[in-house]
Design an enzyme around this catalytic site. Structure first.
Site, PDB file in Angstrom:
ATOM      1  N   ARG A 173       0.863  -1.049   0.022  1.00 35.54           N
ATOM      2  CA  ARG A 173       0.130  -0.192  -0.535  1.00 35.54           C
ATOM      3  C   ARG A 173       0.850   1.787  -0.214  1.00 35.54           C
ATOM      4  O   ARG A 173       1.913   1.617   1.127  1.00 35.54           O
ATOM      5  CB  ARG A 173      -1.033  -0.182   1.311  1.00 35.54           C
ATOM      6  N   HIS A 176       1.557   6.917   1.452  1.00 33.74           N
ATOM      7  CA  HIS A 176       0.683   7.886   1.238  1.00 33.74           C
ATOM      8  C   HIS A 176       0.805   9.403   2.976  1.00 33.74           C
ATOM      9  O   HIS A 176       1.230   8.622   3.495  1.00 33.74           O
ATOM     10  CB  HIS A 176      -0.423   7.357   0.927  1.00 33.74           C
ATOM     11  N   HIS A 178      -3.041  11.122   5.467  1.00 35.64           N
ATOM     12  CA  HIS A 178      -4.053  11.362   5.354  1.00 35.64           C
ATOM     13  C   HIS A 178      -4.323  12.253   5.820  1.00 35.64           C
ATOM     14  O   HIS A 178      -3.279  12.926   6.793  1.00 35.64           O
ATOM     15  CB  HIS A 178      -5.169  10.193   6.356  1.00 35.64           C
ATOM     16  N   GLU A 182      -4.650   7.654  11.706  1.00 36.04           N
ATOM     17  CA  GLU A 182      -5.158   6.365  11.326  1.00 36.04           C
ATOM     18  C   GLU A 182      -4.912   4.968  12.059  1.00 36.04           C
ATOM     19  O   GLU A 182      -3.437   5.239  12.846  1.00 36.04           O
ATOM     20  CB  GLU A 182      -4.085   5.869  10.061  1.00 36.04           C
ATOM     21  N   HIS A 221       3.573   6.750   5.437  1.00 32.82           N
ATOM     22  CA  HIS A 221       3.891   5.695   6.464  1.00 32.82           C
ATOM     23  C   HIS A 221       3.685   4.810   4.413  1.00 32.82           C
ATOM     24  O   HIS A 221       2.719   5.297   3.597  1.00 32.82           O
ATOM     25  CB  HIS A 221       2.870   5.262   6.719  1.00 32.82           C
ATOM     26  N   GLU A 244     -11.275   6.653   1.085  1.00 34.45           N
ATOM     27  CA  GLU A 244      -9.771   5.634   0.790  1.00 34.45           C
ATOM     28  C   GLU A 244      -9.610   6.445  -0.318  1.00 34.45           C
ATOM     29  O   GLU A 244      -8.419   7.354  -0.154  1.00 34.45           O
ATOM     30  CB  GLU A 244     -10.018   4.302   0.775  1.00 34.45           C
ATOM     31  N   HIS A 354     -24.462  -1.071  29.522  1.00 33.95           N
ATOM     32  CA  HIS A 354     -23.335   0.111  29.497  1.00 33.95           C
ATOM     33  C   HIS A 354     -23.988   1.152  28.903  1.00 33.95           C
ATOM     34  O   HIS A 354     -24.764   1.513  28.005  1.00 33.95           O
ATOM     35  CB  HIS A 354     -22.056  -0.470  30.361  1.00 33.95           C
ATOM     36  N   HIS A 356     -21.049   5.058  27.239  1.00 36.28           N
ATOM     37  CA  HIS A 356     -20.040   5.610  26.520  1.00 36.28           C
ATOM     38  C   HIS A 356     -20.566   7.256  27.311  1.00 36.28           C
ATOM     39  O   HIS A 356     -21.533   7.620  25.857  1.00 36.28           O
ATOM     40  CB  HIS A 356     -19.124   5.302  25.653  1.00 36.28           C
ATOM     41  N   GLU A 361     -19.805   4.690  20.454  1.00 36.32           N
ATOM     42  CA  GLU A 361     -19.406   3.043  19.716  1.00 36.32           C
ATOM     43  C   GLU A 361     -19.027   2.640  18.727  1.00 36.32           C
ATOM     44  O   GLU A 361     -20.336   2.819  17.642  1.00 36.32           O
ATOM     45  CB  GLU A 361     -19.860   1.869  20.920  1.00 36.32           C
ATOM     46  N   HIS A 400     -26.662   0.271  26.235  1.00 35.43           N
ATOM     47  CA  HIS A 400     -26.599  -0.483  25.265  1.00 35.43           C
ATOM     48  C   HIS A 400     -26.183  -2.341  26.487  1.00 35.43           C
ATOM     49  O   HIS A 400     -25.219  -1.894  27.952  1.00 35.43           O
ATOM     50  CB  HIS A 400     -25.958  -0.662  24.128  1.00 35.43           C
TER      51      HIS A 400
END
Length: 474
Positions: A173, A176, A178, A182, A221, A244, A354, A356, A361, A400
């Site tokens: 890959r 490149h 971003h 990542e 990277h 992407e 629980h 967050h 999530e 949830h």
């Protein structure tokens, strides 16, 4: 006539010392069932016994063999593994509903029984929180492929986006970077990563299944497959709108730069660049790498940052229902915008109720089958079922749980968050730390016996992320 009640065969049969008495009682039981129409009152299964305790000895209301039928009754909304039990979901619930007559996608229905017949507790108008990578478009390249789940595929995926990628041995890959950070988890195989930090330090590492990497936004990277059988991994970006296709790629940049500028930049004659790629290479077959030490360029300066982490080598938190490993900036300091937990939920066990408080999530289901009910306040709740390769979203602060549908297969899930820290609140712990009188007044004002039982159960007030399989059996 002393004996023990056994519900295993669906009838309350006493193990008696006298064979003749046993026969008489069995015949009597059968006659009573015929008179009272046993089809309306089947005997309790193990699941209902676990949840109801001694109440399970009263006339039961659950068919295990025919759950999707007009006569089926289940006011407690037990889980059903329609894939594992080879069941055909139909929209019947507690006497209501009807069959399908139009076209059907039976395989999809079997994967999502709680969409075909939602629990009676589901209510309101909640957006979709489920997507499968199997429904994502695949970009096929030389020796590999990529597919993504972003806000375009799953509109509720606002904070994070995911990319599933595969590279064959030696496939690269290309170099490149971003706009987004990542984070990645290796699903299978081995991989080499390279990167450069903002201080000119270089980083190289070889990774395998269960390992992570994190590259901050803008850090250049590359990735290269090392495994003879290929390497597959999950990439996470800290923006649900990521694509992407919008990656900054080395060959694409050079192809869009005048050769005269390349000549001046690198101090070489412009004709040197006559045969460079005319467009991006993206994913392509490269030469096989050698040992990292031999690959280091002249003047190699090692980065002071650790961009990789071995998640599965962490000592897990072991609970009655499975194992939890949490990786965030506390044990992976470079990962400033993504935190994650790896859950292994035993058969029949549950990730406790629980929520967050700091991030949505974004869940990736690596193995097994799960049921998740999301509570969104305002009387709204909706249940979703997930299989391996699916993505689930639970918005920040929505209550949830994650329940393993299978009685035989463990469930593996990655919980991922756009945050530097993993945080959650346990319902069990919250109620255990609340004055007992107040809890009783809220939930059991008219049932002192139930209140006493409940308060005794939560008195430890300790969070247990994965609850063990509950049973009242001796």
């Amino acid at each position: 006539m002393r004996g023990a009640i056994n519900h295993e065969m669906g009838l309350p049969v006493l193990r008696l010392r006298s064979i003749s008495n046993s026969v008489i009682l069995v015949l009597l039981a059968w006659s009573l069932l015929i008179v009272n129409d046993c089809s309306a009152f089947p005997s309790p299964d193990r699941q209902s016994q676990r949840l109801l305790g001694t109440q399970a000895q009263s006339p039961a209301i659950l068919f295990r063999d025919k759950p999707f039928t007009p006569g089926h009754r289940d006011p407690y909304d037990h889980r059903l593994d329609s894939v594992g039990q080879d069941l055909e979901p139909l929209p019947f619930r507690n006497g209501n509903g009807a069959t399908f007559q139009g076209p059907r996608n039976r395989d999809r229905e079997r994967q999502n029984p709680d969409l075909v017949r939602p629990p009676s507790t589901d209510h309101g108008n909640m957006a979709n929180m489920r997507w499968s990578f199997a429904d994502s478009h695949i970009r096929i390249e030389e020796g590999g492929w990529t597919r993504q789940t972003t806000i375009r595929e799953l509109p509720t995926s606002k904070q994070l986006a995911g990319v599933n990628m595969r590279l064959e041995k030696g496939v690269i890959r290309e170099l490149h970077w971003h706009t987004e950070a990542e984070w990645a988890y290796i699903l299978s195989g081995k991989l080499r990563v390279t990167a450069l930090d903002t201080e000119g330090g270089s980083f190289m590492d070889d990774l395998e299944e269960g390992d992570l990497w994190y590259f901050p936004a803008g850090h250049p990277h590359s990735l290269q497959g090392l495994s003879p059988n290929g390497t597959e991994f999950l990439l996470i970006f800290d923006d649900g709108g990521f694509s992407e296709e919008s990656t900054f790629i080395l060959t694409d940049w050079l192809a869009r730069t005048p050769k005269s500028v390349l000549s001046e930049n690198f101090g070489l004659a412009p004709e040197i660049f006559d045969r460079i790629p005319k467009s991006e290479k993206y994913i392509f077959q490269g030469s096989l790498p050698s040992d990292i030490k031999k690959e280091r360029p002249p003047g190699f300066k090692k980065s002071k940052y650790q961009f990789t982490h071995k998640m599965l080598e962490q000592e897990p938190l072991r609970t009655a229902g499975g194992e939890v490993r949490i990786t965030d900036s506390t044990n992976f300091p470079v990962s400033k915008t993504v935190a994650a937990a790896h859950l292994r939920i035993n058969p029949g066990a549950i990730r406790e109720m629980h929520w967050h408080p700091n991030a949505d999530e974004w869940s990736y289901f690596k193995k097994g089958r799960a049921r998740v009910t999301i509570f969104a306040a305002e009387g709204t709740a909706r249940t979703f079922d997930y299989v391996a390769g699916d993505v689930g979203i639970v918005p920040q602060n929505m209550g949830h749980f994650i329940e393993n549908l299978s009685e035989e297969e463990p469930l593996e899930v990655l919980e991922i968050f756009r945050s530097d820290k993993f945080q959650d609140f346990s319902l069990f712990q919250w109620l255990g730390e609340t004055p007992r009188r107040m809890v009783a007044d809220h939930l059991f004002a008219s049932d002192k016996e139930a209140a006493d039982t409940f308060l005794k159960q939560i008195q430890s007030a300790e969070k247990e992320p994965i609850k063990g399989k509950f049973s009242t059996e001796a």
